[in-house]
Design a protein around this motif. Sequence first.
Motif, PDB file in Angstrom:
ATOM      1  N   LEU A  70      48.896  44.318  34.599  1.00 60.64           N
ATOM      2  CA  LEU A  70      47.638  43.810  34.621  1.00 60.64           C
ATOM      3  C   LEU A  70      47.034  43.931  32.998  1.00 60.64           C
ATOM      4  N   MET A  71      47.098  45.207  32.506  1.00 66.68           N
ATOM      5  CA  MET A  71      47.035  45.458  31.139  1.00 66.68           C
ATOM      6  C   MET A  71      47.355  44.590  29.999  1.00 66.68           C
ATOM      7  N   LYS A  72      48.651  44.272  30.283  1.00 68.16           N
ATOM      8  CA  LYS A  72      49.467  43.479  29.338  1.00 68.16           C
ATOM      9  C   LYS A  72      49.251  41.973  29.278  1.00 68.16           C
ATOM     10  N   SER A  73      48.507  41.527  30.510  1.00 64.28           N
ATOM     11  CA  SER A  73      48.611  40.214  30.588  1.00 64.28           C
ATOM     12  C   SER A  73      46.892  39.813  30.776  1.00 64.28           C
ATOM     13  N   GLU A  74      46.142  40.741  30.852  1.00 61.00           N
ATOM     14  CA  GLU A  74      44.624  40.462  30.889  1.00 61.00           C
ATOM     15  C   GLU A  74      44.180  40.515  29.517  1.00 61.00           C
ATOM     16  N   SER A  75      43.055  39.729  29.090  1.00 62.63           N
ATOM     17  CA  SER A  75      42.588  39.782  27.943  1.00 62.63           C
ATOM     18  C   SER A  75      41.060  39.525  27.958  1.00 62.63           C
ATOM     19  N   LEU A  76      40.230  39.689  26.767  1.00 62.90           N
ATOM     20  CA  LEU A  76      38.959  39.802  26.569  1.00 62.90           C
ATOM     21  C   LEU A  76      38.524  38.537  25.445  1.00 62.90           C
ATOM     22  N   SER A  77      38.308  37.397  26.118  1.00 65.93           N
ATOM     23  CA  SER A  77      38.006  36.185  25.241  1.00 65.93           C
ATOM     24  C   SER A  77      39.060  36.232  23.908  1.00 65.93           C
ATOM     25  N   GLY A  78      40.290  36.313  24.581  1.00 65.94           N
ATOM     26  CA  GLY A  78      41.326  36.135  23.327  1.00 65.94           C
ATOM     27  C   GLY A  78      41.754  37.441  22.879  1.00 65.94           C
ATOM     28  N   LEU A  79      41.168  38.620  23.215  1.00 69.04           N
ATOM     29  CA  LEU A  79      41.512  39.750  22.673  1.00 69.04           C
ATOM     30  C   LEU A  79      42.404  40.498  23.676  1.00 69.04           C
ATOM     31  N   THR A 145      29.729  39.980  24.685  1.00 71.41           N
ATOM     32  CA  THR A 145      29.675  39.170  25.776  1.00 71.41           C
ATOM     33  C   THR A 145      31.139  38.426  25.937  1.00 71.41           C
ATOM     34  N   PHE A 146      32.039  39.212  25.553  1.00 72.83           N
ATOM     35  CA  PHE A 146      33.468  38.883  26.062  1.00 72.83           C
ATOM     36  C   PHE A 146      33.618  39.173  27.731  1.00 72.83           C
ATOM     37  N   LYS A 147      34.740  38.016  28.066  1.00 76.73           N
ATOM     38  CA  LYS A 147      34.907  38.198  29.411  1.00 76.73           C
ATOM     39  C   LYS A 147      36.386  38.304  29.655  1.00 76.73           C
ATOM     40  N   THR A 148      36.762  38.817  30.821  1.00 80.06           N
ATOM     41  CA  THR A 148      38.166  38.835  31.297  1.00 80.06           C
ATOM     42  C   THR A 148      38.489  37.490  31.583  1.00 80.06           C
ATOM     43  N   LYS A 149      39.979  37.313  31.760  1.00 81.35           N
ATOM     44  CA  LYS A 149      40.325  35.889  32.186  1.00 81.35           C
ATOM     45  C   LYS A 149      39.703  35.683  33.610  1.00 81.35           C
ATOM     46  N   ARG A 150      39.541  36.517  34.408  1.00 83.38           N
ATOM     47  CA  ARG A 150      38.862  36.402  35.819  1.00 83.38           C
ATOM     48  C   ARG A 150      37.269  36.416  35.795  1.00 83.38           C
ATOM     49  N   LYS A 151      36.794  36.010  34.725  1.00 85.76           N
ATOM     50  CA  LYS A 151      35.278  35.808  34.406  1.00 85.76           C
ATOM     51  C   LYS A 151      34.486  36.979  34.503  1.00 85.76           C
ATOM     52  N   ILE A 152      34.892  38.344  34.221  1.00 84.96           N
ATOM     53  CA  ILE A 152      34.102  39.386  34.421  1.00 84.96           C
ATOM     54  C   ILE A 152      33.725  39.975  33.169  1.00 84.96           C
ATOM     55  N   GLY A 155      27.507  43.378  32.585  1.00 85.78           N
ATOM     56  CA  GLY A 155      26.337  42.806  33.328  1.00 85.78           C
ATOM     57  C   GLY A 155      27.045  42.156  34.777  1.00 85.78           C
ATOM     58  N   SER A 156      28.246  42.090  34.999  1.00 86.62           N
ATOM     59  CA  SER A 156      29.116  41.515  36.348  1.00 86.62           C
ATOM     60  C   SER A 156      28.551  42.383  37.185  1.00 86.62           C
ATOM     61  N   ARG A 157      28.358  41.807  38.693  1.00 85.13           N
ATOM     62  CA  ARG A 157      28.038  42.664  39.725  1.00 85.13           C
ATOM     63  C   ARG A 157      29.334  43.307  40.314  1.00 85.13           C
ATOM     64  N   VAL A 158      29.232  44.380  41.040  1.00 83.75           N
ATOM     65  CA  VAL A 158      30.183  45.498  41.397  1.00 83.75           C
ATOM     66  C   VAL A 158      30.837  44.366  42.502  1.00 83.75           C
ATOM     67  N   ASP A 159      30.329  43.693  43.141  1.00 88.56           N
ATOM     68  CA  ASP A 159      31.099  42.790  44.212  1.00 88.56           C
ATOM     69  C   ASP A 159      31.897  41.670  43.622  1.00 88.56           C
ATOM     70  N   GLU A 160      31.561  41.201  42.419  1.00 86.43           N
ATOM     71  CA  GLU A 160      32.186  40.326  41.806  1.00 86.43           C
ATOM     72  C   GLU A 160      33.599  40.828  41.262  1.00 86.43           C
ATOM     73  N   VAL A 161      33.533  42.197  40.692  1.00 80.87           N
ATOM     74  CA  VAL A 161      34.536  42.839  40.413  1.00 80.87           C
ATOM     75  C   VAL A 161      35.578  43.149  41.329  1.00 80.87           C
ATOM     76  N   ARG A 162      34.915  43.581  42.572  1.00 77.42           N
ATOM     77  CA  ARG A 162      35.828  43.792  43.763  1.00 77.42           C
ATOM     78  C   ARG A 162      36.589  42.436  44.116  1.00 77.42           C
ATOM     79  N   THR A 163      35.830  41.326  44.200  1.00 79.84           N
ATOM     80  CA  THR A 163      36.454  40.063  44.693  1.00 79.84           C
ATOM     81  C   THR A 163      37.549  39.598  43.605  1.00 79.84           C
ATOM     82  N   ALA A 164      37.291  39.670  42.431  1.00 78.46           N
ATOM     83  CA  ALA A 164      38.140  39.434  41.468  1.00 78.46           C
ATOM     84  C   ALA A 164      39.414  40.059  41.237  1.00 78.46           C
ATOM     85  N   TYR A 165      39.397  41.441  41.593  1.00 76.98           N
ATOM     86  CA  TYR A 165      40.462  42.139  41.370  1.00 76.98           C
ATOM     87  C   TYR A 165      40.645  43.010  42.607  1.00 76.98           C
TER      88      TYR A 165
END
Length: 207
Positions: A70-79, A145-152, A155-165
């Motif tokens: 995951l850490m190799k494939s994930e990014s934060l707005s291109g970073l 304001t960068f976001k992960t590929k899964r839009k986290i 400021g994202s909520r805990v339930d959003e994180v748990r759903t996305a990952y």
Amino acid sequence: MRPFLGTFILLGILSFLISCNNGNNSEKKDKSTTKQEKIDSSAIKKSKADSISKAKKEKKVNYNQIGFKLMKSESLSGLRLDLSSKKVSEIIGEPEEKTDPALWGADGLYHQSWTYTEKGISLDIVGKEGERQTLSRITITEPCTFKTKRKIGIGSRVDEVRTAYQEEIDPASSSASSIAAGTHYGGVIFGIENKKVNQIFIGIAAE
């Protein structure tokens, strides 16, 4: 004639009563059968649910492997990890602060911290002396304001994180203050405060 008629009527009444009794018994039997079928059906469903739950518990999940991938494939707005230091500068500019390269005994590489205070970004740049330097750790906090590929993002909520990952979260590596998608030996770690994300880290947190 009258005695015969009386006998006939009596037989008719007895026949009717017997018929009613048989009908009631049949109805009771049908209800009893239906009730038993429902009980059996519920028992089967419960057994299946218990089997699935047991299988999940017994299934060994390699969160280290999941996190590393995951850490190799994930990014934060291109970073993302493994970008060259030159490419990092092209994406977010030069940092406000750079530390001198320091040799780490754990991996035998030179590490340098790049800090973007106003952007809420902190990076770890690594490499061998005199060779190509690459991005090995990313940390963002407010006001980034960068976001992960899964839009986290921050400021994202805990339930959003748990759903996305949900497939990558390791319960053993997570707590009330952080959620680890993977482990501290590789993955994406979300810092939590007041049930919202206040920090996102990508990389290896523990050596």
